[in-house]
Design an enzyme around this catalytic site. Structure first.
Site, PDB file in Angstrom:
ATOM      1  N   THR A  25       0.843  -1.190   0.000  1.00 17.57           N
ATOM      2  CA  THR A  25       0.000   0.000   0.000  1.00 17.57           C
ATOM      3  C   THR A  25       0.876   1.238   0.000  1.00 17.57           C
ATOM      4  O   THR A  25       1.984   1.238   0.547  1.00 17.57           O
ATOM      5  CB  THR A  25      -1.008   0.011   1.181  1.00 17.57           C
ATOM      6  OG1 THR A  25      -2.010   0.996   0.919  1.00 17.57           O
ATOM      7  CG2 THR A  25      -0.354   0.284   2.509  1.00 17.57           C
ATOM      8  N   CYS A  31      -3.037   7.783   7.755  1.00 17.86           N
ATOM      9  CA  CYS A  31      -3.580   6.418   7.719  1.00 17.86           C
ATOM     10  C   CYS A  31      -2.572   5.443   8.336  1.00 17.86           C
ATOM     11  O   CYS A  31      -1.371   5.713   8.365  1.00 17.86           O
ATOM     12  CB  CYS A  31      -3.866   5.976   6.290  1.00 17.86           C
ATOM     13  SG  CYS A  31      -5.134   6.936   5.444  1.00 17.86           S
ATOM     14  N   HIS A  48      -5.470  -0.845   5.109  1.00 19.12           N
ATOM     15  CA  HIS A  48      -5.083   0.562   5.006  1.00 19.12           C
ATOM     16  C   HIS A  48      -6.199   1.350   5.702  1.00 19.12           C
ATOM     17  O   HIS A  48      -7.205   1.690   5.099  1.00 19.12           O
ATOM     18  CB  HIS A  48      -4.961   0.960   3.533  1.00 19.12           C
ATOM     19  CG  HIS A  48      -4.439   2.342   3.312  1.00 19.12           C
ATOM     20  ND1 HIS A  48      -3.416   2.594   2.433  1.00 19.12           N
ATOM     21  CD2 HIS A  48      -4.789   3.542   3.827  1.00 19.12           C
ATOM     22  CE1 HIS A  48      -3.175   3.899   2.410  1.00 19.12           C
ATOM     23  NE2 HIS A  48      -4.005   4.487   3.255  1.00 19.12           N
TER      24      HIS A  48
END
Length: 164
Positions: A25, A31, A48
């Protein structure tokens, strides 16, 4: 040369990998890239996570991968369905940065730290140990998680590549 399968995990997304595939990711700012690994079955999972709690959800149908309190149970369900066992799970995390400095920050603006706190609390609830983490600061990160060995590779512009 052995070609490894790379499974991309988007923002507010999650997936699992086996057979040596890599979960990847990008764009981790506030995040959190949360990873789970069953070292016996070699089943890896990645979420995520964008926000700490689904209590703030405004959408009609909740995206389970978006919030830590829904993403972690969903990720566990998918891994358990493939034969992973919760008592063997190990976690690693990256991200949760405070990307923008603001004076007199309210609690709502502490998204990164709150994401880390929420993920940590959920893992504690399931009794899953966090082996290592690279969280906080003010840098963006890209991560790759190897389903063969559970190594989490973290890349940032400021610090290059490190493995945890």
């Amino acid at each position: 040369m052995i070609q490894q399968t790379v499974i991309k995990v988007g923002m507010a997304d999650l997936n699992i990998a086996m057979d040596g595939a890599i979960l990847k990711t990008t764009g981790l700012g506030s995040c959190v890239g949360l990873t789970l690994f069953d070292p016996i079955r070699k089943i890896a999972g990645m979420a995520h996570v964008m926000l700490p709690s689904s209590d703030i959800a405004r959408e009609a149908t909740i995206n389970l991968a978006k919030y830590s309190d829904t993403a972690i149970p969903e990720l566990l369900d998918r891994m358990l369905a493939q034969g992973a066992r919760i008592e063997r799970m190990k976690a690693k995390m990256a991200g949760g940065a405070q990307m923008f400095a603001m004076s007199g920050q309210s609690e709502t603006m502490r998204i990164g730290p709150r994401n880390v706190e929420s993920c940590t609390a959920m893992l504690h609830r399931f009794r899953i140990p966090i082996l290592s983490q690279d969280t906080g600061g003010s840098v963006g990160r890209t991560i790759e998680f190897n389903s063969n060995n559970g190594i989490l590779s973290i890349r940032s512009v400021q610090f290059g590549i490190k493995e945890i």
